[in-house]
Design a protein around this motif. Sequence first.
Motif, short mmCIF file in Angstrom:
data_model
loop_
_atom_site.label_atom_id
_atom_site.label_comp_id
_atom_site.label_asym_id
_atom_site.label_seq_id
_atom_site.Cartn_x
_atom_site.Cartn_y
_atom_site.Cartn_z
N VAL A 34 0.11 4.93 1.48
CA VAL A 34 -0.89 5.64 2.29
C VAL A 34 -0.28 6.95 2.77
O VAL A 34 0.79 6.94 3.38
N ARG A 45 -3.07 9.96 6.99
CA ARG A 45 -4.16 9.00 7.17
C ARG A 45 -3.68 7.75 7.92
O ARG A 45 -4.36 6.72 7.94
N TYR A 105 0.84 -1.20 0.00
CA TYR A 105 0.00 0.00 0.00
C TYR A 105 0.88 1.25 0.00
O TYR A 105 2.00 1.25 0.54
N THR A 140 -9.16 1.43 -0.01
CA THR A 140 -9.45 2.83 -0.31
C THR A 140 -8.37 3.78 0.22
O THR A 140 -8.29 4.92 -0.22
N PHE A 141 -7.56 3.33 1.15
CA PHE A 141 -6.50 4.18 1.69
C PHE A 141 -5.29 4.26 0.74
O PHE A 141 -4.44 5.12 0.90
N PHE A 184 -5.80 4.29 8.75
CA PHE A 184 -5.36 3.09 8.04
C PHE A 184 -5.06 1.95 9.02
O PHE A 184 -5.46 0.80 8.79
#
Length: 532
Positions: free
Chosen positions: A442, A446, A440, A513-514, A450
């Motif tokens: 991120v 966030r 990921y 979505t992160f 997360f």
Amino acid sequence: MQRPAALAPLRHADFRTLWLANLVSNIGLFIQNTAAGWMMTGLDPSPMMVSLVQAASMVPVFLLALPAGALADIIDRRHFLIGAQLWMTFVALLLCILSWTGMLGPWGLVALTFGLGAGLAMSFPGWAATTPELVPREDLMGAIALNGIGFNITRAIGPAIGGLAIAWAGVGAAFLLNALCVLVLVGALWRWKRPVAVNRPAPEPFLSAVRAGARYVAASPAMHAAILRAVVFFLFTSAVWGLLPLLVREELGLGPEAFGLLLGCMGAGAVAAGFLLPMARRRLDRSGMVFVGSLLGALAMAMMATLHHWVFAALAMVIYGVAWISAASTLQAAAQIAAPAWVRARAIGIYQMCFFGALAGGAAGAGWIAGLIGVPTTLGLFALGGAAAAVLVRGARIDGEALREAPAATPPFVMPEPESAELQALLAGGDNRVLEVVRYRVPPARRAAFLAAMREVRRARLRGGAALWRLYEDVAHPERWVELWTIENWAEHLREAARMTEQDHAVLRHAATFHEGGGQGPEAARYVNVPV
């Protein structure tokens, strides 16, 4: 004439046939329990030995529930249940023969009661997991409650029949009646035409199935709450099962007929409450129902401890029956809806292992304490402890919705199948662990949100079969994250996607979505352990 709401599941023919047969079998179970408890008061009337009879029927569930659940999930459930009932028939007949010939002593009675309990332990998870196969989803809660009603109908009838059989023909006749009743259920299971699953996956190896079931329960907060509430309720209320024979004989000065009738009062209270449960559920959620049941159970034990007259004992047993079905059926339903079909028997097996362990420990503990301070004082202590514990665990909520199976579970991160023949051969070996990785990106702002999402992802991966799960953050680039988890082998990896429920997929989609990847989703990869 409209059928009462509590009886609605009986419109399904297979459920109705097996429910009625199980009703007869459970009548035999309570005839057996009544006979064994009363026989021990004559063989060895010490509180410890009398309570051990009850404990011996419960300890096998504690020991065997998880392997029994695994077997019920991976082999044909109908054949498995038939085998368990035939074993119980054999043990019941052996009890009958030994009691008639005068060869059954106190420890022999405990040992054979344990053997009969082993048969029950093997059948309980499979029977509970069978209910969703017999009724549609909208009738599942009603069917579980109706199983509880049926169980308590037999609790009202069985002990009364057992008490009369003991008085008229001796305990051997009661043991024989139990064997005949179990054979009725064998016949119904033999006639049941269980639907053959289409595209059924290859069965899991036994030890792998056991480990997968344990991992699922360990990662399921809903199962944790159901188990905690069950252990607290059954640990304290089990004092009644361990001490009632002594209460009847020594405190009330009554015989086996009264013992059976008092157990019948308990069953009658449970049956009456069972028909009122649909109305009560409109006013109370599942957590509230268990809390009220716990307080009623404590009230019943307090009455038995202080009011030594058969009328008050009968009233207390009616209240105890109301408490029992209110809490027990609600907890059973909570455990069933917290587990998807692939692991349901195993999850229920672990749940039953915990609450039967609490029952056995509570019954044996009550017997030991009663030997020191007396039966009435012990019942009073367990009443106070049960009420206090119910208040302490009230925050463990069991009100979640039933899990929804993902119809054609599509992994959120699609990865190509291996093309190399050498690699395919390695995967087919079945003994090499698979490492799955998702990367990921991120934004650091966030990070906290997360991490909260990934805590839920961890539970979803473990429920799906992950043996190990880790999340790593890049020290030099805090926006980079790596999620990795290991699966026992390639076959387990292939089962992983099918095990995911709709709720699990929603958790994984939320975590994705992160990721900020310029329109691309998180990068996923799989690796297999290569022996060197």
